[in-house]
Design a protein around this motif. Structure first.
Motif, PDB file in Angstrom:
ATOM      1  N   SER A  52      31.870  79.395  65.471  1.00 47.75           N
ATOM      2  CA  SER A  52      31.563  78.821  66.775  1.00 47.75           C
ATOM      3  C   SER A  52      30.286  78.007  66.613  1.00 47.75           C
ATOM      4  CB  SER A  52      31.398  79.923  67.833  1.00 47.75           C
ATOM      5  OG  SER A  52      30.356  80.820  67.471  1.00 47.75           O
ATOM      6  N   GLN A  53      29.848  77.357  67.683  1.00 47.22           N
ATOM      7  CA  GLN A  53      28.636  76.547  67.586  1.00 47.22           C
ATOM      8  C   GLN A  53      27.946  76.437  68.926  1.00 47.22           C
ATOM      9  OE1 GLN A  53      29.262  72.234  66.890  1.00 47.22           O
ATOM     10  NE2 GLN A  53      31.461  72.633  67.165  1.00 47.22           N
ATOM     11  N   THR A  54      26.642  76.221  68.846  1.00 45.83           N
ATOM     12  CA  THR A  54      25.838  75.845  70.002  1.00 45.83           C
ATOM     13  C   THR A  54      25.220  74.492  69.670  1.00 45.83           C
ATOM     14  OG1 THR A  54      23.817  76.886  69.145  1.00 45.83           O
ATOM     15  CG2 THR A  54      25.327  78.282  70.425  1.00 45.83           C
ATOM     16  N   ASP A  55      24.364  74.000  70.526  1.00 45.22           N
ATOM     17  CA  ASP A  55      23.705  72.722  70.232  1.00 45.22           C
ATOM     18  C   ASP A  55      22.852  72.805  68.970  1.00 45.22           C
ATOM     19  OD1 ASP A  55      24.848  71.504  72.386  1.00 45.22           O
ATOM     20  OD2 ASP A  55      23.112  71.708  73.714  1.00 45.22           O
ATOM     21  N   GLU A  56      22.292  73.987  68.675  1.00 41.49           N
ATOM     22  CA  GLU A  56      21.348  74.112  67.564  1.00 41.49           C
ATOM     23  C   GLU A  56      21.936  74.781  66.328  1.00 41.49           C
ATOM     24  OE1 GLU A  56      17.634  75.821  68.554  1.00 41.49           O
ATOM     25  OE2 GLU A  56      17.301  74.559  70.315  1.00 41.49           O
ATOM     26  N   PHE A  57      22.974  75.615  66.498  1.00 33.81           N
ATOM     27  CA  PHE A  57      23.448  76.432  65.376  1.00 33.81           C
ATOM     28  C   PHE A  57      24.966  76.339  65.193  1.00 33.81           C
ATOM     29  CE2 PHE A  57      19.598  78.616  66.866  1.00 33.81           C
ATOM     30  CZ  PHE A  57      18.903  78.810  65.675  1.00 33.81           C
ATOM     31  N   VAL A  58      25.379  76.488  63.946  1.00 30.47           N
ATOM     32  CA  VAL A  58      26.742  76.897  63.639  1.00 30.47           C
ATOM     33  C   VAL A  58      26.687  78.396  63.398  1.00 30.47           C
ATOM     34  CG1 VAL A  58      28.672  76.726  62.025  1.00 30.47           C
ATOM     35  CG2 VAL A  58      27.356  74.688  62.601  1.00 30.47           C
ATOM     36  N   ILE A  59      27.569  79.140  64.064  1.00 28.14           N
ATOM     37  CA  ILE A  59      27.542  80.599  63.974  1.00 28.14           C
ATOM     38  C   ILE A  59      28.765  81.065  63.202  1.00 28.14           C
ATOM     39  CG2 ILE A  59      27.449  82.760  65.271  1.00 28.14           C
ATOM     40  CD1 ILE A  59      26.382  81.034  67.654  1.00 28.14           C
ATOM     41  N   VAL A  60      28.520  81.734  62.090  1.00 21.40           N
ATOM     42  CA  VAL A  60      29.593  82.267  61.256  1.00 21.40           C
ATOM     43  C   VAL A  60      29.678  83.764  61.491  1.00 21.40           C
ATOM     44  CG1 VAL A  60      30.506  82.474  58.903  1.00 21.40           C
ATOM     45  CG2 VAL A  60      29.071  80.506  59.517  1.00 21.40           C
ATOM     46  N   LYS A  61      30.830  84.228  61.974  1.00 21.68           N
ATOM     47  CA  LYS A  61      31.052  85.667  62.137  1.00 21.68           C
ATOM     48  C   LYS A  61      31.874  86.162  60.958  1.00 21.68           C
ATOM     49  CE  LYS A  61      33.999  87.489  65.133  1.00 21.68           C
ATOM     50  NZ  LYS A  61      34.595  87.984  66.407  1.00 21.68           N
ATOM     51  N   LEU A  62      31.282  86.985  60.133  1.00 22.63           N
ATOM     52  CA  LEU A  62      31.938  87.546  58.954  1.00 22.63           C
ATOM     53  C   LEU A  62      32.348  88.980  59.249  1.00 22.63           C
ATOM     54  CD1 LEU A  62      29.206  86.211  56.561  1.00 22.63           C
ATOM     55  CD2 LEU A  62      31.578  85.440  56.480  1.00 22.63           C
ATOM     56  N   ILE A  69      24.210  96.084  53.243  1.00 18.43           N
ATOM     57  CA  ILE A  69      23.395  94.939  53.604  1.00 18.43           C
ATOM     58  C   ILE A  69      22.453  94.518  52.475  1.00 18.43           C
ATOM     59  CG2 ILE A  69      21.616  94.115  55.195  1.00 18.43           C
ATOM     60  CD1 ILE A  69      24.413  94.194  56.331  1.00 18.43           C
ATOM     61  N   SER A  70      22.020  95.477  51.681  1.00 17.62           N
ATOM     62  CA  SER A  70      21.097  95.130  50.596  1.00 17.62           C
ATOM     63  C   SER A  70      21.760  94.257  49.539  1.00 17.62           C
ATOM     64  CB  SER A  70      20.553  96.406  49.947  1.00 17.62           C
ATOM     65  OG  SER A  70      21.617  97.179  49.414  1.00 17.62           O
ATOM     66  N   ASP A  71      23.090  94.145  49.562  1.00 12.97           N
ATOM     67  CA  ASP A  71      23.798  93.347  48.565  1.00 12.97           C
ATOM     68  C   ASP A  71      24.202  91.970  49.077  1.00 12.97           C
ATOM     69  OD1 ASP A  71      23.588  95.461  46.896  1.00 12.97           O
ATOM     70  OD2 ASP A  71      25.707  96.044  46.931  1.00 12.97           O
ATOM     71  N   VAL A  72      23.757  91.592  50.265  1.00 15.34           N
ATOM     72  CA  VAL A  72      24.195  90.332  50.860  1.00 15.34           C
ATOM     73  C   VAL A  72      23.385  89.158  50.314  1.00 15.34           C
ATOM     74  CG1 VAL A  72      24.343  89.030  53.025  1.00 15.34           C
ATOM     75  CG2 VAL A  72      24.993  91.439  52.971  1.00 15.34           C
ATOM     76  N   GLU A  73      24.085  88.066  50.002  1.00 14.90           N
ATOM     77  CA  GLU A  73      23.434  86.821  49.607  1.00 14.90           C
ATOM     78  C   GLU A  73      24.010  85.676  50.424  1.00 14.90           C
ATOM     79  OE1 GLU A  73      22.963  85.815  45.515  1.00 14.90           O
ATOM     80  OE2 GLU A  73      23.266  87.882  44.857  1.00 14.90           O
ATOM     81  N   PHE A  74      23.130  84.748  50.812  1.00 16.21           N
ATOM     82  CA  PHE A  74      23.538  83.523  51.483  1.00 16.21           C
ATOM     83  C   PHE A  74      22.911  82.344  50.755  1.00 16.21           C
ATOM     84  CE2 PHE A  74      25.270  85.672  55.106  1.00 16.21           C
ATOM     85  CZ  PHE A  74      24.451  86.759  55.333  1.00 16.21           C
ATOM     86  N   HIS A  75      23.572  81.201  50.892  1.00 12.00           N
ATOM     87  CA  HIS A  75      23.000  79.974  50.333  1.00 12.00           C
ATOM     88  C   HIS A  75      23.363  78.817  51.249  1.00 12.00           C
ATOM     89  CE1 HIS A  75      21.679  77.104  47.229  1.00 12.00           C
ATOM     90  NE2 HIS A  75      22.703  76.374  47.618  1.00 12.00           N
ATOM     91  N   ASP A 111      28.204  98.862  64.328  1.00  7.96           N
ATOM     92  CA  ASP A 111      29.383  99.487  64.922  1.00  7.96           C
ATOM     93  C   ASP A 111      30.661  98.725  64.604  1.00  7.96           C
ATOM     94  OD1 ASP A 111      27.825 101.462  66.019  1.00  7.96           O
ATOM     95  OD2 ASP A 111      27.546 100.403  67.922  1.00  7.96           O
ATOM     96  N   LYS A 112      30.600  97.401  64.653  1.00  5.77           N
ATOM     97  CA  LYS A 112      31.803  96.581  64.483  1.00  5.77           C
ATOM     98  C   LYS A 112      32.023  96.102  63.052  1.00  5.77           C
ATOM     99  CE  LYS A 112      31.697  94.848  69.241  1.00  5.77           C
ATOM    100  NZ  LYS A 112      31.648  93.643  70.107  1.00  5.77           N
ATOM    101  N   GLY A 113      31.010  96.211  62.204  1.00  6.71           N
ATOM    102  CA  GLY A 113      31.151  95.716  60.845  1.00  6.71           C
ATOM    103  C   GLY A 113      31.161  94.202  60.761  1.00  6.71           C
ATOM    104  N   HIS A 114      30.457  93.537  61.683  1.00  5.09           N
ATOM    105  CA  HIS A 114      30.389  92.080  61.716  1.00  5.09           C
ATOM    106  C   HIS A 114      28.999  91.617  61.300  1.00  5.09           C
ATOM    107  CE1 HIS A 114      33.721  91.856  65.045  1.00  5.09           C
ATOM    108  NE2 HIS A 114      34.143  92.373  63.904  1.00  5.09           N
ATOM    109  N   ILE A 115      28.939  90.535  60.537  1.00  3.98           N
ATOM    110  CA  ILE A 115      27.678  89.857  60.266  1.00  3.98           C
ATOM    111  C   ILE A 115      27.714  88.515  60.982  1.00  3.98           C
ATOM    112  CG2 ILE A 115      26.163  88.821  58.533  1.00  3.98           C
ATOM    113  CD1 ILE A 115      27.169  90.839  56.521  1.00  3.98           C
ATOM    114  N   LEU A 116      26.746  88.258  61.837  1.00  4.30           N
ATOM    115  CA  LEU A 116      26.622  86.966  62.499  1.00  4.30           C
ATOM    116  C   LEU A 116      25.537  86.168  61.789  1.00  4.30           C
ATOM    117  CD1 LEU A 116      26.737  87.979  66.284  1.00  4.30           C
ATOM    118  CD2 LEU A 116      28.569  86.954  64.922  1.00  4.30           C
TER     119      LEU A 116
END
Length: 478
Positions: A52-62, A69-75, A111-116
């Motif tokens: 989804s998106q707002t004026d400022e962000f693209v939002i990725v729901k994974l 969480i300690s194993d998460v990487e983004f680029h 609770d949901k297992g989602h990363i935003l």
């Protein structure tokens, strides 16, 4: 800042905020974006995701249940976003630039297992078009345009991290810049070469499939006659398919059946009154989104003739879709895959028509010869539905193609049609030109199909029937 740690040959830095924040009633862990991405990948899975998106962000729901969480990487780099968390890997190419400027952040819903993941846009207020075209977003873009006429099929397996980073160079945002040169002679029928019996046209085997990229496929398939009308597809040259198709149609046409639907079929008026839901704004179902995520990642490099054939083939296939959708009122039946395959000259004869008008005439002829309801007024209504579908644009077209893909997938005897055409159309259409779809819609609106155009002697047939009805009525009243 904790020191880089190693985990199964992956080195990374991760920062975790100790605080827990409340977000719409659920607990979220705030995770700053990581700027280190290195190591090697083993077998990777593509996570379920939504955008989804707002004026400022693209939002990725994974959607990554039981995430560590300690194993998460983004680029983030220009238009590319990469995500890694063993065993998941995702690469997305956006139509606009994103940036690391301190506003980027990620939140984990325990609770949901989602990363935003919130990805800042370089230009706030810019609308990123096509965020629902998931397969297209997952494919790497070429660094430059290629004019060589070919199709490059990228491997389905996920690349190594180093390979993924090497592919983050920006490609062209859209091929719409080339639309000024896009002219496929929509109304000009090309003359096909005449072939004498026994004449050998080419030493190579006949080709077929999406952009005519396949051959010799039926040599190992014994049951192709269950869904193909074309005899000996690996021996019949493409130049002979048109006349063979027309001859078979003329032989199959049933005047009595046509007249029954014209004068006595009580269902026709209800079918004509049905209003299909054709929208510019389309909501994809979870099943359709999953289908797009699981489609192969392919890049199509087409020359002018290949591109022309692909667009005309799409018209052919979507006419058959529109017919089935209208007569079933959007509720597919066990006969739907047969109806679509039978009405389409491309799917039943592997025949690429030479122009938009020829495509329209061929589809209209078949709609009066083979399916359950054969009515000229219905045929004209299908052409209107087809025009509206192209006018609605890319999302509506992709949704129709995905429905066809599911339909054929569930029909065991016709599953090869997905390999031949529909899988590639589902992928290609996600990046096809919006302007070219609009141009097809405009050209379809200018095409007028008469009974005489179909070369089935419909005018004479109807005239004789009307005279017979009038004569019978006179005798009864007299």
């Amino acid at each position: 800042m904790p020191k880089p740690r190693s985990h199964d040959a992956i080195s990374f830095d991760v920062q975790l905020k100790a605080s827990i924040v409340d977000y719409t009633g659920a607990y979220l862990v705030e995770v700053p974006i990581v700027r280190v991405f290195s190591g090697e990948f083993s077998i990777m899975l593509t996570p379920a995701f939504d955008l989804s998106q707002t004026d400022e962000f693209v939002i990725v729901k994974l959607i990554v249940p039981y995430a560590k969480i300690s194993d998460v990487e983004f680029h983030i780099e220009e238009t590319v976003f990469l995500f890694y968390m063993k065993p998941y890997y995702l690469r997305l190419n956006f139509p606009g630039e994103i940036v690391e400027d301190g506003r980027e952040k990620a939140q984990y819903d325990v609770d949901k297992g989602h990363i935003l993941v919130y990805l800042p846009k370089v230009s706030p207020g810019q609308h990123f078009d096509g965020l629902d075209m998931l397969t297209a977003l997952m494919a790497p873009k070429s660094k430059k345009k290629v004019t060589r006429p070919s199709i490059e099929i990228l491997p389905d397996s996920q690349e190594s991290a180093a390979g993924a980073i090497a592919q983050v160079g920006r490609g062209d945002d859209d091929d719409d810049d080339d639309d000024d040169d896009f002219e496929l002679d929509w109304f000009v029928d090309q003359a096909l070469p005449k072939i004498d019996d026994g004449q050998e046209v080419s030493l190579s085997r006949p080709q077929y499939g999406f952009a005519n990229r396949l051959k010799c496929l039926f040599s190992s398939c014994d049951d192709y006659q269950e869904f193909l009308d074309l005899p000996n597809p690996d021996q019949t040259p493409a130049s002979a398919r048109r006349q063979l198709r027309i001859d078979a149609e003329n032989k199959a046409f049933d005047p009595d059946r046509y007249l029954y639907d014209l004068f006595e079929n009580a269902d026709i008026q209800n079918i004509l009154a049905y209003k299909p839901k054709i929208c510019k704004l389309v909501d994809f179902t979870d099943e359709e989104k999953e289908k797009m995520r699981r489609l192969p990642r392919r890049e199509y490099l087409l020359d002018k003739e290949e591109e022309r054939a692909v667009y005309l083939g799409l018209v052919d296939i979507l006419f058959a879709y529109c017919y089935n959708h209208r007569i079933t009122e959007g509720e597919n039946t066990v006969e739907s895959s047969w109806t679509v395959a039978k009405l389409s000259p491309l799917l039943s004869w592997l025949h690429n028509c030479a122009s938009l008008r020829e495509t329209s005439v061929a589809c209209c002829r078949r709609s009066l010869i083979y399916p359950l309801h054969r009515h000229f007024g219905l045929t004209l209504r299908i052409l209107e539905d087809l025009k509206r579908t192209f006018d609605a644009g890319r999302p509506q077209i992709v949704k129709c193609l995905l429905e066809l893909h599911f339909m054929v997938e569930r029909a065991e005897s016709r599953q090869l049609l997905n390999e031949l055409y529909l899988t590639d159309y589902c992928i290609w259409a996600q990046t096809a030109s919006r302007k070219k779809f609009q141009k097809i819609s405009e050209k379809l609106a200018k095409i007028s199909i008469s009974r005489a155009d179909l070369d089935l002697d419909l005018e004479e047939l109807e005239s004789v029937a009307h005279e017979a009805i009038k004569s019978n009525s006179t005798e009864i009243n007299g």
